[in-house]
Design a protein around this motif. Structure first.
Motif, PDB file in Angstrom:
ATOM      1  N   ARG A  54       0.855  -1.188   0.000  1.00 49.45           N
ATOM      2  CA  ARG A  54       0.000   0.000   0.000  1.00 49.45           C
ATOM      3  C   ARG A  54       0.891   1.238   0.000  1.00 49.45           C
ATOM      4  O   ARG A  54       1.979   1.220   0.569  1.00 49.45           O
ATOM      5  CB  ARG A  54      -0.882   0.037   1.246  1.00 49.45           C
ATOM      6  N   LEU A  55       0.405   2.296  -0.627  1.00 46.41           N
ATOM      7  CA  LEU A  55       1.104   3.577  -0.646  1.00 46.41           C
ATOM      8  C   LEU A  55       0.571   4.487   0.456  1.00 46.41           C
ATOM      9  O   LEU A  55      -0.636   4.536   0.691  1.00 46.41           O
ATOM     10  CB  LEU A  55       0.901   4.286  -1.988  1.00 46.41           C
ATOM     11  N   GLN A  56       1.451   5.185   1.095  1.00 45.54           N
ATOM     12  CA  GLN A  56       1.151   6.180   2.116  1.00 45.54           C
ATOM     13  C   GLN A  56       0.110   5.732   3.154  1.00 45.54           C
ATOM     14  O   GLN A  56      -0.913   6.392   3.356  1.00 45.54           O
ATOM     15  CB  GLN A  56       0.731   7.493   1.464  1.00 45.54           C
ATOM     16  N   PRO A  57       0.395   4.603   3.823  1.00 47.44           N
ATOM     17  CA  PRO A  57      -0.522   4.169   4.887  1.00 47.44           C
ATOM     18  C   PRO A  57      -0.447   5.148   6.066  1.00 47.44           C
ATOM     19  O   PRO A  57       0.602   5.712   6.348  1.00 47.44           O
ATOM     20  CB  PRO A  57       0.026   2.788   5.279  1.00 47.44           C
ATOM     21  N   ARG A  58      -1.587   5.367   6.705  1.00 51.39           N
ATOM     22  CA  ARG A  58      -1.662   6.289   7.856  1.00 51.39           C
ATOM     23  C   ARG A  58      -1.756   5.494   9.151  1.00 51.39           C
ATOM     24  O   ARG A  58      -2.500   4.516   9.227  1.00 51.39           O
ATOM     25  CB  ARG A  58      -2.898   7.178   7.744  1.00 51.39           C
ATOM     26  N   TYR A  59      -1.016   5.955  10.147  1.00 53.37           N
ATOM     27  CA  TYR A  59      -1.028   5.336  11.463  1.00 53.37           C
ATOM     28  C   TYR A  59      -1.301   6.421  12.498  1.00 53.37           C
ATOM     29  O   TYR A  59      -0.601   7.435  12.531  1.00 53.37           O
ATOM     30  CB  TYR A  59       0.322   4.677  11.774  1.00 53.37           C
ATOM     31  N   GLU A  60      -2.333   6.212  13.311  1.00 51.80           N
ATOM     32  CA  GLU A  60      -2.626   7.173  14.377  1.00 51.80           C
ATOM     33  C   GLU A  60      -1.736   6.844  15.569  1.00 51.80           C
ATOM     34  O   GLU A  60      -1.839   5.779  16.166  1.00 51.80           O
ATOM     35  CB  GLU A  60      -4.096   7.103  14.783  1.00 51.80           C
ATOM     36  N   LEU A  61      -0.831   7.751  15.891  1.00 51.16           N
ATOM     37  CA  LEU A  61       0.124   7.544  16.975  1.00 51.16           C
ATOM     38  C   LEU A  61      -0.448   7.989  18.315  1.00 51.16           C
ATOM     39  O   LEU A  61      -0.132   7.418  19.356  1.00 51.16           O
ATOM     40  CB  LEU A  61       1.419   8.304  16.692  1.00 51.16           C
ATOM     41  N   GLN A  62      -1.280   9.022  18.271  1.00 50.26           N
ATOM     42  CA  GLN A  62      -1.953   9.503  19.485  1.00 50.26           C
ATOM     43  C   GLN A  62      -3.281  10.112  19.077  1.00 50.26           C
ATOM     44  O   GLN A  62      -3.337  10.902  18.131  1.00 50.26           O
ATOM     45  CB  GLN A  62      -1.096  10.546  20.192  1.00 50.26           C
ATOM     46  N   GLU A  63      -4.338   9.746  19.783  1.00 54.67           N
ATOM     47  CA  GLU A  63      -5.649  10.270  19.457  1.00 54.67           C
ATOM     48  C   GLU A  63      -5.763  11.726  19.916  1.00 54.67           C
ATOM     49  O   GLU A  63      -5.000  12.193  20.754  1.00 54.67           O
ATOM     50  CB  GLU A  63      -6.756   9.409  20.081  1.00 54.67           C
ATOM     51  N   SER A  64      -6.739  12.435  19.340  1.00 56.47           N
ATOM     52  CA  SER A  64      -6.964  13.830  19.745  1.00 56.47           C
ATOM     53  C   SER A  64      -7.528  13.824  21.170  1.00 56.47           C
ATOM     54  O   SER A  64      -8.101  12.841  21.621  1.00 56.47           O
ATOM     55  CB  SER A  64      -7.918  14.521  18.780  1.00 56.47           C
ATOM     56  N   PHE A  65      -7.338  14.941  21.856  1.00 58.60           N
ATOM     57  CA  PHE A  65      -7.862  15.049  23.212  1.00 58.60           C
ATOM     58  C   PHE A  65      -8.117  16.508  23.549  1.00 58.60           C
ATOM     59  O   PHE A  65      -7.610  17.410  22.892  1.00 58.60           O
ATOM     60  CB  PHE A  65      -6.901  14.411  24.221  1.00 58.60           C
ATOM     61  N   LYS A  66      -8.910  16.697  24.602  1.00 62.53           N
ATOM     62  CA  LYS A  66      -9.242  18.041  25.060  1.00 62.53           C
ATOM     63  C   LYS A  66      -8.642  18.221  26.452  1.00 62.53           C
ATOM     64  O   LYS A  66      -8.741  17.325  27.299  1.00 62.53           O
ATOM     65  CB  LYS A  66     -10.762  18.205  25.113  1.00 62.53           C
ATOM     66  N   GLY A 121     -10.051  22.978  28.066  1.00 63.48           N
ATOM     67  CA  GLY A 121     -10.882  23.608  27.054  1.00 63.48           C
ATOM     68  C   GLY A 121     -10.241  23.701  25.680  1.00 63.48           C
ATOM     69  O   GLY A 121     -10.860  24.200  24.749  1.00 63.48           O
ATOM     70  N   LYS A 122      -9.000  23.251  25.566  1.00 61.56           N
ATOM     71  CA  LYS A 122      -8.314  23.323  24.268  1.00 61.56           C
ATOM     72  C   LYS A 122      -8.279  21.940  23.628  1.00 61.56           C
ATOM     73  O   LYS A 122      -7.923  20.949  24.275  1.00 61.56           O
ATOM     74  CB  LYS A 122      -6.882  23.839  24.444  1.00 61.56           C
ATOM     75  N   LEU A 123      -8.644  21.883  22.333  1.00 54.84           N
ATOM     76  CA  LEU A 123      -8.618  20.629  21.596  1.00 54.84           C
ATOM     77  C   LEU A 123      -7.226  20.432  20.988  1.00 54.84           C
ATOM     78  O   LEU A 123      -6.713  21.317  20.299  1.00 54.84           O
ATOM     79  CB  LEU A 123      -9.668  20.634  20.483  1.00 54.84           C
ATOM     80  N   HIS A 124      -6.616  19.309  21.276  1.00 52.17           N
ATOM     81  CA  HIS A 124      -5.311  18.955  20.709  1.00 52.17           C
ATOM     82  C   HIS A 124      -5.551  17.919  19.616  1.00 52.17           C
ATOM     83  O   HIS A 124      -6.214  16.898  19.847  1.00 52.17           O
ATOM     84  CB  HIS A 124      -4.387  18.372  21.789  1.00 52.17           C
TER      85      HIS A 124
END
Length: 148
Positions: free
Chosen positions: A45-57, A60-63
């Motif tokens: 596969r070309l350019q597979p994506r891997y989530e290393l860290q999920e988003s979090f709040k 009050g700030k969304l990361h």
């Protein structure tokens, strides 16, 4: 093959309708196509994506999530999966992503470079060792020459 410059001074290459960040990456793509045609690998596969860290709040700030987009993901005949990144050198950002990937994902991560001097495709860590050895040898020869 169309070419444009990237931020690391490599030339983007378009091949088979895909855009690659460097000539080396496009060359490795061609190598993988050949391996697949010869049934040496199941597929890639070309350019597979891997989530290393999920988003979090927090406070009050969304990361945003941290993702790593590799160059290739190879599915081998034995069922193993290998993630490949073609690199000329390792950035500090990538060093952190590499550690996060190694902790979270079970399959092998291989960093490759193409070196004519070293005989073609070589793992980046091995290339760094070979370059250090050449530099050391050159410095020793230079010191010896200035001694005489």
């Amino acid at each position: 093959m169309a070419e444009t410059k990237t931020k690391y001074n490599s030339k983007k290459i378009e091949l088979d309708g895909h855009v690659f960040d460097s000539k080396a990456e496009a060359r490795y793509y061609e190598e993988l196509k050949l391996q697949q045609e010869q049934s040496k690998i199941l597929f890639f596969r070309l350019q597979p994506r891997y989530e290393l860290q999920e988003s979090f709040k927090k406070c009050g700030k969304l990361h945003r999530k941290i993702e790593y987009v590799a160059d290739f993901e190879i599915h081998h005949l034995d069922g193993s999966i290998e993630t490949i990144d073609v690199k000329g050198f390792e950035t500090t950002d990538f060093a952190i992503k590499r550690k996060l990937f190694e902790k979270k994902f079970p399959h092998k991560l291989t960093l490759l470079a193409f070196s004519q001097i070293d005989g073609g495709w070589i793992e980046l860590d091995e290339l760094k060792k070979a370059r250090r050895l050449r530099k050391k040898t050159k410095a020793a020869l230079k010191a010896e020459m200035s001694f005489n």
